[in-house]
Design an enzyme around this catalytic site. Structure first.
Site, PDB file in Angstrom:
ATOM      1  N   ASP A   1       2.365   6.396  10.602  1.00 32.25           N
ATOM      2  CA  ASP A   1       2.037   7.321   9.515  1.00 32.25           C
ATOM      3  C   ASP A   1       3.260   8.198   9.269  1.00 32.25           C
ATOM      4  O   ASP A   1       4.019   8.485  10.204  1.00 32.25           O
ATOM      5  CB  ASP A   1       0.843   8.193   9.887  1.00 32.25           C
TER       6      ASP A   1
ATOM      7  N   ASP B   1      -3.005   3.562   3.952  1.00 27.93           N
ATOM      8  CA  ASP B   1      -4.137   4.493   3.905  1.00 27.93           C
ATOM      9  C   ASP B   1      -4.457   4.878   2.460  1.00 27.93           C
ATOM     10  O   ASP B   1      -5.626   5.001   2.088  1.00 27.93           O
ATOM     11  CB  ASP B   1      -3.835   5.762   4.708  1.00 27.93           C
TER      12      ASP B   1
END
Length: 164
Positions: A119, A135
């Protein structure tokens, strides 16, 4: 749009989303790993390297194989729906599922090969989790799918009212 062209263009879109996700994660690992965050838009978004062993907000951390199997089953199920008559009947449904599958597959690649998901997008304007392109695809595909399902329910109710 002809059925054959719809399948081809959706496949191209899915490959593009997964590729963009993987390239951005590679760049994040290359340039952000063990470095300070990089401000992208002042007081709005910064890039921060993070490793997530779970799903949203690190839920189910440590459940790597469970998440791999669950994601794999969901992807196969969604692809089945997409490429059968159920998914083919509506372009909105078809593309929503395609975006959702692309995001799931992007994060599945990380889980299988790295054991965690990279991330790197950190919103500064709100207290929120660090996330990635996959995401975003899962979220946008899900929102679009929910909107389609709500639309479809109301469309059916309206048709039932007209038929009576």
């Amino acid at each position: 749009m002809k059925l054959k062209n719809k399948n081809i263009w959706c496949t191209v879109m899915m490959i593009a989303i997964v590729s963009f996700d993987q390239v951005t994660k590679y760049l994040a690992k290359t340039y952000l790993y063990q470095n300070d965050s990089v401000v992208f838009i002042d007081n709005f978004i910064e890039f921060t390297y993070a490793e997530n062993t779970g799903i949203a907000f690190s839920m189910l951390s440590g459940g790597r194989w469970f998440l791999i199997i669950l994601t794999g089953v969901l992807i196969v199920g969604l692809l089945f729906v997409m490429f059968t008559k159920t998914g083919q009947r509506n372009l909105w449904l078809f593309w929503s599922l395609g975006v959702l599958v692309s995001g799931a597959f992007g994060n599945l690649i990380d889980r299988v090969f790295l054991g965690y998901v990279i991330d790197f997008i950190n919103p500064l304007f709100v207290n929120f989790a660090v996330f990635n392109i996959a995401d975003c695809a899962v979220t946008l595909g899900s929102v679009s799918l929910i909107a389609y399902l709500i639309y479809d329910v109301f469309k059916k109710e309206k048709k039932d009212e007209q038929d009576t």
